[in-house]
Every structure is written in C-alpha cells, then in structure tokens.
Enzyme design. Structure first.
Site, PDB file in Angstrom:
ATOM      1  N   LYS A 295       0.878  -1.184   0.000  1.00 12.96           N
ATOM      2  CA  LYS A 295       0.000   0.000   0.000  1.00 12.96           C
ATOM      3  C   LYS A 295       0.914   1.233   0.000  1.00 12.96           C
ATOM      4  O   LYS A 295       1.452   1.610   1.030  1.00 12.96           O
ATOM      5  CB  LYS A 295      -0.881  -0.034   1.257  1.00 12.96           C
ATOM      6  CG  LYS A 295      -2.218   0.682   1.128  1.00 12.96           C
ATOM      7  CD  LYS A 295      -2.153   2.157   0.792  1.00 12.96           C
ATOM      8  CE  LYS A 295      -1.800   3.030   1.983  1.00 12.96           C
ATOM      9  NZ  LYS A 295      -1.610   4.453   1.571  1.00 12.96           N
TER      10      LYS A 295
ATOM     11  N   GLU B 125       9.741   1.862  10.729  1.00 12.13           N
ATOM     12  CA  GLU B 125      10.817   2.817  10.424  1.00 12.13           C
ATOM     13  C   GLU B 125      10.190   4.200  10.394  1.00 12.13           C
ATOM     14  O   GLU B 125       9.455   4.524   9.455  1.00 12.13           O
ATOM     15  CB  GLU B 125      11.460   2.502   9.070  1.00 12.13           C
ATOM     16  CG  GLU B 125      12.341   1.265   9.118  1.00 12.13           C
ATOM     17  CD  GLU B 125      13.112   1.036   7.823  1.00 12.13           C
ATOM     18  OE1 GLU B 125      13.623  -0.071   7.658  1.00 12.13           O
ATOM     19  OE2 GLU B 125      13.206   1.962   6.992  1.00 12.13           O
TER      20      GLU B 125
ATOM     21  N   CYS C  13      14.398  10.523   6.150  1.00 14.14           N
ATOM     22  CA  CYS C  13      14.297  10.241   7.583  1.00 14.14           C
ATOM     23  C   CYS C  13      15.636  10.474   8.280  1.00 14.14           C
ATOM     24  O   CYS C  13      15.668  10.839   9.447  1.00 14.14           O
ATOM     25  CB  CYS C  13      13.828   8.825   7.796  1.00 14.14           C
ATOM     26  SG  CYS C  13      14.838   7.642   6.912  1.00 14.14           S
TER      27      CYS C  13
ATOM     28  N   GLU D 194       9.990  17.050  13.997  1.00 13.79           N
ATOM     29  CA  GLU D 194      10.440  16.733  12.641  1.00 13.79           C
ATOM     30  C   GLU D 194       9.707  17.649  11.660  1.00 13.79           C
ATOM     31  O   GLU D 194       8.491  17.549  11.499  1.00 13.79           O
ATOM     32  CB  GLU D 194      10.141  15.262  12.309  1.00 13.79           C
ATOM     33  CG  GLU D 194      10.732  14.844  10.980  1.00 13.79           C
ATOM     34  CD  GLU D 194      10.357  13.425  10.563  1.00 13.79           C
ATOM     35  OE1 GLU D 194       9.172  13.068  10.663  1.00 13.79           O
ATOM     36  OE2 GLU D 194      11.257  12.677  10.130  1.00 13.79           O
TER      37      GLU D 194
END
Ligand code: NAD
Length: 508
Positions: A190, A265, A299, A396
């Site tokens: 997905k 992750e 990331c 973030e």
C-alpha cells in the site's frame, strides 16, 4: 529559482499514461476498486491534478490478501536459486527503465532528478543484494549440547503488508519488498496516496520479470481506509511500515487484535555534531548535503546542527552563504538542488515553523519564505541561535530547514543531541578518535556516522531507537523480520524421559 526547462519526452509519456487512472494490481491483473472510487494526486510544481488512482478499501485489501495467501505455498517452496534469478531480473528491468522511473518520481514527488537517478539505481541494488541472499535466507545455527543436536532454520512468515511513505517512494518500496520476496514471503503493498506513480511501475516491472501471480499485489488508497484494512487483515502476518511516528503508533494498535508482527521505520530529528577539532570544510559540505538534498525529506536528514561555540560564528557564516545559494527550481532540471515540496499540506506544515522559529526567539538567518506564484516551493531555510527546547529543535519539520544550536563541551553536546523524542541517525565530526567513539556510544541513535554523511552499506543494520522505530533492516536483520526462526532438537544418546503412570510395585 532555476528556469523551467522544456518538458522532456519521458515527462510527456508519463502524462499520456496518466490520462487513465492507476489501478490496483491484484492476483496478476490490473483492476479498479470494487467501489469504483478513485482519488486524485497533484503535481508539486503547480498543484494541478497529475492523475487519479483507484481508491482501495477493505474489499480490495481482502482480494489482495487472499491472492497473497493463495500464492504463498508455491513461492515459499520455490528454491532460493530460482527466487534469486527472478529478483535479479527485477533489478535488470529497473536498471533498463531507470530514467523513466527517475522522471516519474521527480514529477510525482517534486524531488530533484539528480537525486532520483541515484535512488532508482539504489532500488536495483536493493533487489540484487537480496537476490544474492535468497539462497542463504533459511540458514540457521547449530547449537549442540550433551546428547542433543539443536539446529535452527528460518522459514518465511507468510503474506506480509508493506506500507510506504511519499519521500523517495520507489527506493523505499524496494527496500522492503526485495527482502520479503527473497525470504519467501508474498506481499501486499500500500503506497502513499500523495505519490502512487512509481509503485505502479514497480508492480509492472516485477510482473514482467516473472514474479508469479499473487506473489506481489498493489492496492492504492488512503491510510485510514486501505492502510488500516491491511494492518487489520487476519491473513496478513506482518506489517513492514515506513512513515511518521504517530502513524506507527496507530499501526501497532490496529494490528493488535490479529497479533501482527510490526517493523516500524519512523521519523527523526537527527543531530550533526561539529566539534572545533573537526575537518570543518568536509563537515560543512556534509551538513548541507544531509539536510538540503532530497528536499530535506529523508528520515536520516541532519535537521539539527550542533556546533561547538569556539568555531560557531565562523562556521555558521560560511553555512549561511552556501544555503543562500542553493538552487531551487523545476525538479526535472538537472541543475536543481531543491525542488517543490510534494503537497500544499506539507508546504504549509514546513512554513508554519518559520513562525514557530520567530515566536520561539530563534533567528531566521536564511530563507523562511515561499517562492513563486504557484507550486510548493520553499526557500532553503536556516534557523540560528536556537535552543534545544524550541519546537524547531524538537519536531520533525521534514523540509529543507536546518536548526543550528551552539554547544560548549562534549557533555553539553551529548545532552542536546539526546534531548529529543527521536533516535534514528547521528553524525559526529571530530579528529579525536577517543572522543568520536565515546560520543557515539553515548548517543541515543540507531545509526551513527563519524566524519561522514549517510553512506549506506547494505549488510549493516538500519533503524532507530525511541520514537524513530522498532526493528532493523539491512543484511540478515531483514530476514529476522520476514521469517520465523525454528529450533529443531534431535536426541543422539537414546536417553529416556521420566516415566509417569508406571505401576509403583512392578515398575511396568
Ligand atoms: P505517513 O505516516 O503519513 O504515511 C505513511 C504511509 O502510511 C502512507 O502510505 C499512508 O497512507 C499510510 N497510513 C496512514 N495512516 C495509516 C493508518 N492508520 N493505517 C495504515 N496505514 C496508514 O508518513 P509520510 O508523511 O508519508 O512520510 C513521511 C514520514 O516517514 C516522516 O516522518 C519520515 O521521517 C518517515 N520516514 C522514515 C524512514 C525510516 O527509515 N525511518 C524512511 C522514510 C521516511
């Protein structure tokens, strides 16, 4: 901004193709959603509609999970050698279509083409790397003891769900799907709803390479519908997820009823720590690269720069001059260093931190504004004079935005480096060997690079601590997730178990 370049033929071909909606790939065929619904996705350069994709729901996920379940026994039974051959064919086809993939990724996500070419090459490398390990994936240990031979082996866990984000989606999908297939698992993928294009190319390539029907399935759709249904499906044994920390938390909850194994992750707020004794020229290049490449949407981006106070002012002056010169422009222009952010929502999020910086008392030294009349262009931005408690130091931002925090000594640097909810990657710059190792041991980070930017070696573990995730990818670590370890104990000395139910008098 760099000038808009004339559209190359690959872009025209992509637009032509996107005149029809992208479909799901289930059980070896391209199919619309059972509901008939589609969703639109946008062009980051001007936010016009780039295309439509089938919008998956629980019914489509169920079809895909059933297909993956049906294909599992034959795929797991295929020899490692045959799996190796087919995965190498996937890598060959990725290489053959690398320009097309890179162009599609740039157009769909706004990522500069210069980085997307290497991302496509890296995806091929991921498939080759795991192709070569397919034969050894089942290998275990011999653990003999008195009278017993114990040996372990690994077996594929079953059909797995792979849920991916919109930053470098093609490469990240390969990073999950290649080891799953090498292990003998079947897959339902997905992809992110903001960037569905290259997932379609990957499914097409895997089919053409000869991956059997049902082994890989693709369902487009929103996280709350298709993604959620995948995490809740009883035939799906594990979920490999890349995305935001709060989504990772939702996925754990959603998977709890079916006892899903999850690999997460997640996000990062990674420090690059520059000591006064470092090679400051190399440190400067690396710090800039690790936050302003890939639009700051990686990331492992070094979104916090911690600089020792004695060299701080000079280092930051040089940094500011370079950031002001970063070339922003059309993602398909090879000269472009920063392209538009993927979506207006993400651009709004990134820009909201310009106000947070000012309100928090930091200095907006470079950037801090949008560029252009349309699209999601944001000027590369540098915040200075920040402290660790500010939002710009804690959250973030996921854009081309760097926060600089000065520090006094090693203890101060370590305190600041670890003072965030995340713990994915860290970068340390010093010429003192003892300091480098001691500091690296103290960092709350899954990965530390000393005197380097992020340079990946695929056998090494990749993953984070704290809110940055659970589990590791890379090398054999991926097989630990996609496979079950089984112990088999064989008696060698003919000993007898304690005898229960015996007649006490006769002993029989
Ligand atoms: P996101 O969490 O919003 O979405 C990721 C995927 O999850 C998408 O496919 C989305 O549709 C799906 N999703 C959303 N809600 C869901 C739900 N309830 N159930 C199941 N699936 C759901 O992340 P994003 O904004 O697409 O990606 C950016 C994030 O990814 C950043 O935080 C970044 O740091 C992180 N990331 C981490 C790594 C890593 O290796 N640690 C790598 C790349 C990106």
């Amino acid at each position: 901004m760099t000038a808009t370049i004339p559209p190359p033929s690959a872009r025209d071909a992509l637009h032509e193709r996107l005149r029809s909606p992208l479909l799901h790939f289930i059980g070896g065929g391209w199919v619309p959603s059972e509901s008939g619904e589609t969703f639109e996705f946008l062009t980051p350069t001007d936010n016009s509609v780039l295309g439509h994709a089938a919008s998956g729901t629980a019914a489509d996920i169920d079809r895909a999970a059933q297909a993956a379940h049906a294909a599992f026994p034959a795929w797991r039974a295929l020899s490692g050698k045959k799996r190796r051959a087919v995965l190498h064919r996937v890598a060959d086809l990725i290489e053959a279509r690398a320009d097309e993939i890179a162009t599609a990724e740039s157009v769909d996500t706004g990522q500069p083409i210069r980085f997307m070419k290497s991302a496509a090459a890296r995806a091929a490398e991921n498939f080759r790397f795991y192709a070569d390990r397919a034969e050894g994936a089942q290998d275990g240990l011999s653990l003999p003891t008195q009278g017993f031979l114990n040996y372990t082996l690994r077996q594929p866990i079953g059909p797995v769900g792979v849920i991916t984000p919109w930053n470098t989606p093609f490469m990240l999908s390969s990073w999950k799907i290649a080891p799953a297939l090498a292990a003998g698992c079947t897959v339902v993928h997905k992809p992110a709803e903001w960037s569905p294009v290259t997932a379609t190319l990957l499914a097409e390539i895997m089919h053409e390479a000869g991956i059997p029907v049902g082994v890989v399935n693709l369902v487009h759709g929103y996280g709350e519908s298709a993604g959620r249904a995948l995490t809740e499906h009883p035939l799906i044994r594990a979920i490999a997820f890349i995305g935001e920390s709060r989504t990772g938390s939702l996925i754990q909850k959603q998977g709890a009823d079916t006892l899903k194994r999850v690999h997460l992750e997640l996000g990062g707020k990674n420090p690059v720590v520059v000591f006064a004794d470092a090679d400051l020229d190399r440190a400067l290049d690396a710090a800039i690269f690790m936050i302003y490449s890939l639009n700051g949407q990686r990331c492992t981006s070094s979104s916090r720069l911690l600089v020792q106070r004695s060299v701080h002012d000079d280092f930051v002056d040089r940094l500011a001059a370079r950031v002001a010169q970063i070339r922003v422009g059309d993602p398909l222009d090879p000269a472009t260093e920063v392209g538009p952010l993927i979506h207006p929502v993400q651009a709004d999020k990134v820009c909201s931190y310009f106000d947070h910086a000012r309100e928090g008392g930091a200095t907006v030294r470079v950037g801090g504004e949008r560029i252009g009349e349309s699209g999601n262009y944001v000027r590369p931005t540098l915040f200075t004079q920040a402290t660790s408690d500010m939002r710009i130091s804690q959250e973030e931002i996921f854009g081309p935005v760097l926060t600089v925090i000065p520090f006094d000594d090693d203890a101060d640097a370590l305190r600041i480096a670890n003072d965030v909810p995340y713990g994915l990657a860290a970068y340390v710059w010093t010429s003192d060997l003892t300091r480098a190792h001691t500091f690296a041991h103290g960092l709350d980070s899954g990965m530390v690079w000393i005197n380097s930017e992020n340079v990946r070696h695929l056998p090494t573990p990749f993953g984070g601590m704290k809110a940055s995730g659970i589990g590791r990818d890379g090398g054999d670590y991926s097989f630990d997730f996609y496979m079950e370890t089984k112990n088999i104990a064989v008696n060698l000395d003919g000993h007898r178990a304690q005898r229960l139910g015996m007649d006490m008098e006769t002993g029989s």
